[in-house]
Design a protein around this motif. Structure first.
Motif, short mmCIF file in Angstrom:
data_model
loop_
_atom_site.label_atom_id
_atom_site.label_comp_id
_atom_site.label_asym_id
_atom_site.label_seq_id
_atom_site.Cartn_x
_atom_site.Cartn_y
_atom_site.Cartn_z
N LEU A 20 0.28 -11.03 -15.21
CA LEU A 20 1.30 -10.01 -15.39
C LEU A 20 1.37 -9.11 -14.15
CD1 LEU A 20 0.42 -8.91 -19.03
CD2 LEU A 20 2.25 -10.46 -18.32
N PRO A 21 2.56 -8.64 -13.79
CA PRO A 21 2.65 -7.67 -12.69
C PRO A 21 1.85 -6.42 -13.03
CG PRO A 21 4.82 -8.50 -13.30
CD PRO A 21 3.87 -8.97 -14.36
N LEU A 22 1.31 -5.79 -12.01
CA LEU A 22 0.53 -4.57 -12.22
C LEU A 22 1.42 -3.37 -12.52
CD1 LEU A 22 -2.24 -4.96 -9.51
CD2 LEU A 22 -2.36 -5.49 -11.94
N ARG A 23 2.69 -3.47 -12.19
CA ARG A 23 3.65 -2.41 -12.51
C ARG A 23 5.06 -2.97 -12.49
NH1 ARG A 23 4.41 0.60 -6.74
NH2 ARG A 23 2.50 -0.12 -5.77
N ARG A 24 5.95 -2.20 -13.04
CA ARG A 24 7.33 -2.64 -13.10
C ARG A 24 7.97 -2.70 -11.71
NH1 ARG A 24 10.02 1.64 -16.94
NH2 ARG A 24 8.69 2.95 -15.64
N ALA A 25 8.85 -3.66 -11.52
CA ALA A 25 9.58 -3.72 -10.26
C ALA A 25 10.55 -2.55 -10.17
CB ALA A 25 10.35 -5.04 -10.15
N LEU A 26 10.76 -2.08 -8.96
CA LEU A 26 11.69 -0.96 -8.76
C LEU A 26 13.14 -1.42 -8.87
CD1 LEU A 26 10.06 0.80 -5.70
CD2 LEU A 26 10.17 1.67 -8.01
N PRO A 27 14.01 -0.58 -9.39
CA PRO A 27 15.44 -0.91 -9.36
C PRO A 27 15.94 -0.89 -7.92
CG PRO A 27 15.12 1.34 -10.08
CD PRO A 27 13.75 0.73 -10.01
N PRO A 28 17.03 -1.57 -7.63
CA PRO A 28 17.54 -1.60 -6.25
C PRO A 28 18.06 -0.22 -5.84
CG PRO A 28 19.10 -2.63 -7.74
CD PRO A 28 17.86 -2.37 -8.54
N PRO A 29 17.98 0.11 -4.55
CA PRO A 29 18.48 1.40 -4.09
C PRO A 29 19.99 1.41 -3.96
CG PRO A 29 17.69 0.14 -2.22
CD PRO A 29 17.39 -0.68 -3.45
N VAL A 93 10.97 9.55 6.21
CA VAL A 93 10.04 8.43 6.00
C VAL A 93 10.87 7.23 5.58
CG1 VAL A 93 8.11 7.52 4.66
CG2 VAL A 93 8.11 9.93 5.34
N THR A 94 10.73 6.13 6.30
CA THR A 94 11.43 4.89 5.97
C THR A 94 10.41 3.83 5.57
OG1 THR A 94 13.17 5.41 7.57
CG2 THR A 94 13.04 3.14 6.80
N VAL A 95 10.58 3.26 4.39
CA VAL A 95 9.66 2.26 3.86
C VAL A 95 10.29 0.88 4.04
CG1 VAL A 95 8.34 1.50 1.85
CG2 VAL A 95 8.86 3.93 2.15
N ALA A 96 9.63 0.03 4.82
CA ALA A 96 10.15 -1.32 5.04
C ALA A 96 8.99 -2.22 5.46
CB ALA A 96 11.23 -1.33 6.12
N ALA A 97 9.03 -3.45 5.00
CA ALA A 97 7.95 -4.39 5.29
C ALA A 97 8.01 -4.84 6.74
CB ALA A 97 8.04 -5.59 4.35
N SER A 98 6.93 -5.46 7.18
CA SER A 98 6.90 -6.05 8.51
C SER A 98 7.99 -7.10 8.62
CB SER A 98 5.52 -6.68 8.75
OG SER A 98 5.47 -7.28 10.01
N ARG A 278 8.75 17.95 1.41
CA ARG A 278 9.47 18.20 2.65
C ARG A 278 9.94 16.91 3.31
NH1 ARG A 278 5.91 22.30 1.72
NH2 ARG A 278 6.42 24.37 2.57
N MET A 279 9.65 15.77 2.70
CA MET A 279 9.97 14.47 3.29
C MET A 279 11.21 13.86 2.62
SD MET A 279 6.23 12.74 3.78
CE MET A 279 5.21 13.20 5.19
N LEU A 280 12.06 13.27 3.43
CA LEU A 280 13.22 12.53 2.95
C LEU A 280 12.91 11.05 3.08
CD1 LEU A 280 15.92 14.70 4.77
CD2 LEU A 280 15.38 14.74 2.33
N VAL A 281 12.75 10.38 1.95
CA VAL A 281 12.24 9.01 1.92
C VAL A 281 13.36 8.05 1.55
CG1 VAL A 281 10.49 7.47 0.95
CG2 VAL A 281 9.99 9.92 1.21
N ALA A 282 13.39 6.91 2.25
CA ALA A 282 14.32 5.83 1.92
C ALA A 282 13.58 4.52 1.99
CB ALA A 282 15.51 5.83 2.88
N ALA A 283 13.82 3.64 1.01
CA ALA A 283 13.19 2.32 0.97
C ALA A 283 14.27 1.28 0.73
CB ALA A 283 12.14 2.28 -0.14
N PRO A 284 14.94 0.82 1.79
CA PRO A 284 16.07 -0.10 1.62
C PRO A 284 15.61 -1.51 1.25
CG PRO A 284 15.59 0.19 3.94
CD PRO A 284 14.70 1.15 3.20
N LEU A 502 5.48 -4.32 -5.16
CA LEU A 502 5.31 -3.18 -4.26
C LEU A 502 6.67 -2.60 -3.94
CD1 LEU A 502 2.69 -4.65 -1.75
CD2 LEU A 502 2.26 -3.03 -3.58
N LEU A 503 6.65 -1.43 -3.28
CA LEU A 503 7.91 -0.80 -2.85
C LEU A 503 8.71 -1.74 -1.96
CD1 LEU A 503 7.00 2.86 -1.94
CD2 LEU A 503 8.45 2.08 -3.77
#
Length: 503
Positions: A20-29, A93-98, A278-284, A502-503
């Motif tokens: 089982l996944p360890l957590r729910r998948a995130l909805p799309p941004p 802060v921008t979240v993106a994989a390698s 204070r951070m503006l975060v985006a995870a496309p 993951l994110l």
């Protein structure tokens, strides 16, 4: 499938259920509202997306961060409700994989800043020898002046006053830093220009480095928060003595991989201290698999040239200074922009109450009107460096951007509120699938060789329990022999056919 994955799959009992996944998948941004960036920044962001084929938020965050660095030296924005002034510094802060082309996008966006640093280096190369010669001459003149006074205090003081103050060294030719400690950042502000940017396309080295380790994390968070607030730097060091540096500004854009982002966004200390709000975060979403070879559009070069020219002008313009620090002018809102901001601030406040849409992210949402205000002022200065007021068009754009960031904050809230045991379990599972390389593992292997954050038997047991509950580890009855040694507590590792969410 890799050889290791095949071996693990072969070792699985036939009746073993899918883990089982360890957590729910995130909805799309939501798509990034590029049109809210204004003509110059929108054109640059679209050109970067065209050239680099990166997600929209990567390009948008990159140009918005660069614009904040260019604007923050010139003005502070006035909050209509209180009259308090706030810097134009943004922490992004921008979240993106390698492989999502963060470095390429950042390189395009930071082009005008690198060009400005080159100009500063050329100036420094000419000015430094002149300063050193002036310093030697000043030292020699003081020595000779005192020698002529033969111990007469009043005459000596008058002679030294006549020589004047020491020469001022040229600024260190730096606008960007990648992974400073707080002390190093403060020290750099003492010798560099008063406006700097903390920018990194691989910020894991900063977030996992000495400045943000367990011993220094809270101090770094407080120091960065004070810079975002525009407070003077107060330093007391044995080797340097005490000093106060007012009028310093820091913009930031940190690009991080999902696992690093998890650890940042779920950090209780930084949340309670206030840095995360204070951070503006985006995870496309990823574009991997869609980036086919094609020619760059003809308008991209024109848009990037306009962007480089505009930010270059802002970076080269003289900023208002006082006693070595910035004294930015006050940028107020006109009455129409003030009405737009007030309505948005009231709307946000109503949503913060019990059961409100923004209650889960109350810390961030409390600062949301200020985030909108800062972004609006940055966009106003990009449009017109001489602007005396923030107009309604820029304020509308600031609010649109703030709405995007609050939607991202709500979407990522689940990731930021994951229990510590689940986070540790994810780290352990990643290590088991990528660093361990065997189909069986004992508890001693986990706390002796596993992730640094799971180096006690109690933490190892807690993480193992989570993985066992979700079907990623299967206990071996009566233990097993691993690496020639008998282990009473041993588990069979499920094949990595299902990926950790993951994110």
């Amino acid at each position: 499938m890799s050889r290791f994955a095949s071996a693990l799959a072969a070792a699985e009992p036939a009746q073993a259920p899918e883990p089982l996944p360890l957590r729910r998948a995130l909805p799309p941004p939501e798509p990034f509202p590029l049109e809210a960036l204004g003509p110059v920044l929108e054109g640059a962001a679209r050109a970067i997306m065209d050239r680099v084929q990166c997600p929209d938020a990567i390009a948008a965050q990159a140009v918005l961060g660069a614009a904040s660095l260019a604007a923050q030296a010139h003005a502070d924005v006035v909050i209509p409700a209180t009259g308090h002034v706030r810097p134009l510094s943004l922490f992004l802060v921008t979240v993106a994989a390698s492989g999502e082309r963060k470095s390429a996008a950042d390189g395009e966006a930071l082009g005008p800043i690198h060009e400005r640093e080159e100009v500063l280096r050329e100036y420094h190369a000419r000015a430094r020898p002149k300063y050193e010669n002036s310093q030697l001459a000043w030292d020699d003149a003081r020595k000779k002046a005192l020698g002529k006074c033969k111990g007469d205090f009043e005459a000596g003081r008058a002679a030294l006053d006549a020589i004047g103050p020491p020469p001022i060294p040229p600024y260190a030719p730096m606008l960007l830093v990648r992974e400073p400690t707080l002390g190093g950042l403060h020290k750099l502000f003492g010798v560099s220009g008063p406006s700097l940017g903390l920018f990194s396309d691989e910020a894991g080295s900063f977030l996992g480095g000495h400045g943000m380790n367990e011993d220094n994390r809270l101090q770094m968070g407080a120091g960065l928060s004070e810079l975002w607030d525009g407070k003077a730097i107060s330093r007391v060091r044995v080797e340097d003595g005490a000093s106060i540096l007012p009028g310093r500004r820091l913009a930031a854009h940190l690009m991080v991989q999902p696992g690093v982002a998890d650890r940042l966004l779920s950090n209780v200390e930084l949340s309670q201290q206030g840095l995360l709000s204070r951070m503006l975060v985006a995870a496309p979403p990823s574009l991997a698999g869609t980036r086919m070879q094609r020619p760059t559009g003809p308008d991209s070069a024109i848009a990037l040239a306009a962007y480089r020219s505009r930010l270059g002008e802002m970076l080269a313009a003289d900023a208002p200074m006082h006693d070595g620090g910035l004294r930015p002018r006050r940028l107020e809102l006109d009455y129409r922009a003030a009405a737009i901001w007030s309505a948005f601030a009231d709307e946000t406040e109503r949503a913060l109450g019990p059961g409100g849409a923004l209650e889960p992210i109350r810390g961030f949402s409390n600062k949301l009107p200020e985030h909108a205000l800062r972004m609006a002022a940055v966009l106003e200065l990009v449009a017109d460096s001489e602007a005396g007021l923030v107009g309604p068009r820029s304020m509308d754009k600031g609010v649109a951007l703030a709405r995007f960031y609050v939607s991202e904050a709500l979407r990522l809230f689940h990731a930021g509120s994951i229990p510590a045991a689940v986070m540790q379990a994810e780290h352990l599972l990643h290590w088991l699938h990528t660093g361990w390389g065997q189909r069986l593992v004992g508890i001693a292997h986990v706390y002796q060789r596993g992730p640094n954050s799971i180096r006690t038997k109690a933490k190892a047991r807690a993480a193992i329990d989570v993985l066992e509950e979700h079907g990623w580890l299967h206990p071996v009855a009566d233990g097993a022999e691993i690496d020639g040694k008998r282990h009473r507590d041993a588990w069979r590792i499920a094949s990595p056919l299902s990926q950790v969410s993951l994110l």
